[in-house]
Design a protein around this motif. Structure first.
Motif, PDB file in Angstrom:
ATOM      1  N   TRP A 232       7.682  -2.804   3.333  1.00 38.51           N
ATOM      2  CA  TRP A 232       7.035  -3.555   2.263  1.00 38.51           C
ATOM      3  C   TRP A 232       7.358  -5.037   2.393  1.00 38.51           C
ATOM      4  O   TRP A 232       8.415  -5.415   2.908  1.00 38.51           O
ATOM      5  CB  TRP A 232       7.519  -3.056   0.900  1.00 38.51           C
ATOM      6  CG  TRP A 232       6.817  -1.823   0.422  1.00 38.51           C
ATOM      7  CD1 TRP A 232       5.892  -1.075   1.092  1.00 38.51           C
ATOM      8  CD2 TRP A 232       6.993  -1.192  -0.856  1.00 38.51           C
ATOM      9  NE1 TRP A 232       5.476  -0.018   0.309  1.00 38.51           N
ATOM     10  CE2 TRP A 232       6.128  -0.066  -0.882  1.00 38.51           C
ATOM     11  CE3 TRP A 232       7.784  -1.468  -1.963  1.00 38.51           C
ATOM     12  CZ2 TRP A 232       6.049   0.781  -1.987  1.00 38.51           C
ATOM     13  CZ3 TRP A 232       7.703  -0.624  -3.063  1.00 38.51           C
ATOM     14  CH2 TRP A 232       6.841   0.484  -3.072  1.00 38.51           C
TER      15      TRP A 232
ATOM     16  N   GLU B 169      -0.288   0.869   0.849  1.00 29.07           N
ATOM     17  CA  GLU B 169       0.095   1.156  -0.534  1.00 29.07           C
ATOM     18  C   GLU B 169       0.443  -0.156  -1.228  1.00 29.07           C
ATOM     19  O   GLU B 169       0.550  -1.203  -0.588  1.00 29.07           O
ATOM     20  CB  GLU B 169       1.250   2.150  -0.587  1.00 29.07           C
ATOM     21  CG  GLU B 169       2.452   1.748   0.236  1.00 29.07           C
ATOM     22  CD  GLU B 169       3.416   2.900   0.445  1.00 29.07           C
ATOM     23  OE1 GLU B 169       3.056   4.069   0.153  1.00 29.07           O
ATOM     24  OE2 GLU B 169       4.545   2.639   0.894  1.00 29.07           O
ATOM     25  N   LEU B 170       0.626  -0.072  -2.540  1.00 34.10           N
ATOM     26  CA  LEU B 170       0.694  -1.306  -3.331  1.00 34.10           C
ATOM     27  C   LEU B 170       1.733  -1.186  -4.433  1.00 34.10           C
ATOM     28  O   LEU B 170       1.563  -0.414  -5.373  1.00 34.10           O
ATOM     29  CB  LEU B 170      -0.687  -1.594  -3.930  1.00 34.10           C
ATOM     30  CG  LEU B 170      -0.848  -2.762  -4.885  1.00 34.10           C
ATOM     31  CD1 LEU B 170      -0.347  -4.061  -4.278  1.00 34.10           C
ATOM     32  CD2 LEU B 170      -2.326  -2.889  -5.281  1.00 34.10           C
TER      33      LEU B 170
ATOM     34  N   GLY C 252       2.975  -1.961   2.857  1.00 35.11           N
ATOM     35  CA  GLY C 252       2.587  -2.238   1.482  1.00 35.11           C
ATOM     36  C   GLY C 252       3.266  -3.457   0.916  1.00 35.11           C
ATOM     37  O   GLY C 252       3.996  -4.173   1.613  1.00 35.11           O
TER      38      GLY C 252
END
Length: 332
Positions: free
Chosen positions: A44, A106-107, A76
């Motif tokens: 991330w 993804e977030l 993400g």
């Protein structure tokens, strides 16, 4: 020795001393490629603004670049600071990423602006935007699904991509939002450790299942400084602490020297810096792994996301490599 839970990476896209921004970004790509081979679950990138040493301000752009230079690792945001953006724009950006790299995007969403007030004003956002955080998360969910909450407005790309969302936090508020919306909760214990156990307990107690998630899922942040010897790890940890002191304190217009930073660290005034990084696994790989096991149990975490604050680039790569080897990721 293997850990009983997955490991992921938080990369701040740091720009080291003497590096250009391009060199810092190239190092992030290199880490992602190595982490993919080592077996880390995800990487991330966090949104920060007006910080010379962090190059992840345009988070979605960086994720797209790293995705194009890797093959399978999940990527993400950890996270996008939602008050800085409209939900529609975020849906379009991450919908585009998910369309180009299906199954890999993804977030994570945060409520803080990720910067100082003057910079927040330069972003041209409403100062009260954070008050609408839960509603904005739901609006974003709608744009990423087939059911927009805004009549007549859809996200193209974005609609139907169902990009997985997580809520980031360092307080009880984020835990409650994640629980009510039935989303994974990620606690920023790598730099804001104080409310970790209480927030996770609140999240697990108040969690409501959702279409995305049937049971609570907690990811906790922890710093890792792994080295081939205990002395080397101690030196690198001290360098990390010096850098933090220099960032927080300045002697007029000049940066503190190493000796001055050490003097601050050895005084009560240095306790704030040490406290912020309280959850730090530092030492040889076996020591680091035992610490992570104990930390995971303390945090009641389902997954750990590790951040390596080491300031020299070779040591930064080596820390992740040693962790992967010690935990069995590299052999998986």
């Amino acid at each position: 020795m293997s850990l009983p839970l997955p490991l992921s990476v938080l990369d701040l896209a740091s720009v080291g001393k003497g590096e250009t921004i391009k060199e810092g970004l190239e190092a992030s790509v290199s880490l992602a490629q190595r982490a993919e081979g080592w077996g880390f679950r995800r990487i991330w990138y966090a949104e920060h603004h007006n910080m010379r040493s962090i190059a992840s301000s345009a988070t979605s752009v960086l994720i797209g670049h790293v995705a194009a230079n890797t093959e399978r690792i999940t990527l993400g945001a950890g996270g996008v600071m939602l008050p800085n953006h409209s939900p529609l724009q975020v849906a379009e950006q991450f919908g585009t990423l998910a369309t180009l790299h299906p199954g890999r995007i993804e977030l994570g969403l945060g409520r803080a602006p990720g910067t100082d007030q003057q910079t927040f004003a330069a972003l041209r956002r409403d100062p009260r935007a954070s008050d609408r955080f839960p509603q904005d998360v739901q609006e974003l969910q709608g744009f990423l699904s087939e059911e927009s909450l805004v009549p007549g407005v859809e996200a193209f790309p974005g609609q139907g991509t169902e990009v997985p969302l997580s809520i980031l936090g360092s307080s009880l508020y984020g835990a409650q939002v994640a629980a009510v919306l039935g989303l994974p909760y990620v606690f920023a214990s790598h730099f804001a450790p104080d409310a970790l156990e209480q927030a996770v307990a609140v999240y697990r107690r108040e969690f409501r299942p959702s279409a995305q998630l049937g049971a609570p899922h907690v990811m906790a942040g922890v710093n890792v400084v792994a080295a081939d010897s205990a002395d080397e790890a101690a030196r690198r940890l001290r360098a990390v602490q010096r850098t933090r002191v220099k960032q927080f304190l300045r002697a007029g217009e000049r940066t503190l020297t190493d000796d001055e930073a050490d003097a601050v660290l050895d005084m009560p005034a240095g306790e704030q810096v040490r406290s912020m990084t309280r959850f730090t696994a530092a030492g040889t790989p076996d020591v680091v792994t035992r610490y992570l096991e104990d930390f995971a149990a303390r945090a009641d975490a389902d997954e750990l996301i590790v951040m390596c604050p080491v300031v020299d680039r070779a040591g930064w790569f080596r820390s992740f490599e040693l962790l992967a080897e010690q935990t069995g990721l590299a052999a998986a």
